[in-house]
Motif scaffolding. Structure first.
Motif, short mmCIF file in Angstrom:
data_model
loop_
_atom_site.label_atom_id
_atom_site.label_comp_id
_atom_site.label_asym_id
_atom_site.label_seq_id
_atom_site.Cartn_x
_atom_site.Cartn_y
_atom_site.Cartn_z
N GLU A 169 11.65 112.71 -69.41
CA GLU A 169 12.57 111.56 -69.32
C GLU A 169 12.12 110.57 -68.26
O GLU A 169 12.39 109.37 -68.38
N ARG A 170 11.45 111.06 -67.21
CA ARG A 170 10.97 110.21 -66.12
C ARG A 170 9.76 110.87 -65.48
O ARG A 170 9.60 112.08 -65.53
N ALA A 171 8.95 110.02 -64.81
CA ALA A 171 7.80 110.52 -64.05
C ALA A 171 7.73 109.78 -62.73
O ALA A 171 8.03 108.58 -62.66
N ILE A 172 7.35 110.51 -61.69
CA ILE A 172 7.17 109.92 -60.37
C ILE A 172 5.78 110.32 -59.87
O ILE A 172 5.40 111.49 -59.94
N PHE A 173 5.05 109.34 -59.38
CA PHE A 173 3.73 109.56 -58.81
C PHE A 173 3.83 109.33 -57.31
O PHE A 173 4.20 108.23 -56.88
N ILE A 174 3.51 110.34 -56.51
CA ILE A 174 3.57 110.24 -55.05
C ILE A 174 2.14 110.18 -54.51
O ILE A 174 1.30 111.00 -54.88
N ASP A 175 1.90 109.23 -53.61
CA ASP A 175 0.59 109.11 -53.00
C ASP A 175 0.73 108.44 -51.64
O ASP A 175 1.78 107.87 -51.32
N ALA A 176 -0.35 108.48 -50.87
CA ALA A 176 -0.41 107.78 -49.59
C ALA A 176 -1.13 106.46 -49.79
O ALA A 176 -1.99 106.34 -50.66
N GLY A 177 -0.78 105.48 -48.98
CA GLY A 177 -1.44 104.18 -49.06
C GLY A 177 -1.73 103.64 -47.67
O GLY A 177 -0.85 103.68 -46.80
N ALA A 178 -2.93 103.15 -47.47
CA ALA A 178 -3.31 102.62 -46.16
C ALA A 178 -2.66 101.27 -45.87
O ALA A 178 -2.35 100.96 -44.73
N ASN A 179 -2.45 100.47 -46.89
CA ASN A 179 -1.90 99.12 -46.69
C ASN A 179 -0.48 98.98 -47.24
O ASN A 179 0.00 97.88 -47.43
N THR A 180 0.16 100.09 -47.48
CA THR A 180 1.52 100.10 -48.00
C THR A 180 2.50 99.67 -46.91
O THR A 180 2.36 100.09 -45.76
N PRO A 181 3.49 98.85 -47.23
CA PRO A 181 4.51 98.54 -46.23
C PRO A 181 5.21 99.83 -45.77
O PRO A 181 5.51 100.70 -46.58
N ALA A 182 5.43 99.96 -44.48
CA ALA A 182 6.08 101.15 -43.93
C ALA A 182 7.58 101.07 -44.16
O ALA A 182 8.15 99.99 -44.17
N PRO A 183 8.26 102.14 -44.40
CA PRO A 183 7.72 103.49 -44.44
C PRO A 183 7.11 103.85 -45.80
O PRO A 183 6.20 104.67 -45.87
N PHE A 184 7.61 103.24 -46.88
CA PHE A 184 7.10 103.53 -48.22
C PHE A 184 7.57 102.44 -49.17
O PHE A 184 8.45 101.64 -48.83
#
Length: 159
Positions: free
Chosen positions: A61-76
Motif C-alpha cells: 500500500e505504501r513504501a518508504i525509502f530511508i537514507d542519509a544525505g550530506a546536503n539534506t536540510p537538517a534534521p531531515f
C-alpha cells in the motif's frame, strides 16, 4: 500476503553517518515489535538499492525509502516521490525513483505511493561511527516515522 508497508533502509554502517538508514531500521524494528505492528511493516535493509528491490513493492500500500544525505536540510526531509528513469550503465545503486520506474516497467502498473525520508548526515568517512548531530536527527526522524506508521491512512503523509 506481504505487509502493507515496506520500509527500505539504505546505508553502510561502516561509513559514519551513512549508517543512518541501518540505525533507523534497527530502532524501527524494536518499536514495531513493541507496538505489535511487525505484520503491518516489512523492513528491508541494504547497502544500496538495486533493480531487484522493485519486486519488494509488489502488493504494498505504501513504501518508504530511508537514507542519509550530506546536503539534506537538517534534521531531515520527508517527500513523496514518483517513478523516474535515469540513464545508467549499471543495474546497481539506483535512486528510489528509479526503483519505482523498474516496478512500473516490470509490473505494468503504478507503484504504491512512495516516500523518501532523507536524514542529514555530516561525516561519511570509512571506519567512523554515527556523529552526535546525526544521532539526534535519527531520533527526530524516528519520531516522525512512527507517527506516520501509527496512522497509515492519515493526512499526515506528504502529498
Amino acid at each position: 500476503m506481504p505487509a502493507p508497508i515496506v520500509v527500505f533502509a539504505v546505508g553502510n554502517p561502516s561509513r559514519g553517518d551513512d549508517a543512518i538508514g541501518p540505525v533507523l531500521c534497527e530502532r524501527l524494528a524494536a518499536w514495531l515489535a513493541e507496538q505489535r505492528l511487525t505484520e503491518r511493516v516489512e523492513l528491508v535493509e541494504d547497502f544500496q538499492l538495486n533493480i531487484e528491490h522493485a519486486l519488494d513493492l509488489v502488493g504494498r500500500e505504501r513504501a518508504i525509502f530511508i537514507d542519509a544525505g550530506a546536503n539534506t536540510p537538517a534534521p531531515f526531509i520527508l517527500t513523496r516521490i514518483q517513478p523516474a528513469a535515469i540513464p545508467s550503465h549499471s543495474s546497481h545503486a539506483l535512486p528510489p525513483s528509479a526503483v519505482l520506474q523498474v516496478y512500473r516497467q516490470t509490473e505494468g502498473a503504478e507503484p504504491p505511493p512512495s516516500f523518501v525520508l532523507c536524514v542529514r548526515g555530516e561525516c561519511f568517512e570509512l571506519g567512523e561511527g554515527l556523529s552526535p548531530p546525526a544521532a539526534e536527527r535519527v531520533s527526530a526522524a524516528l519520531a516522525r516515522l512512527t507517527g506516520l506508521l501509527q496512522a497509515p491512512k492519515s493526512a499526515d503523509w506528504p502529498v
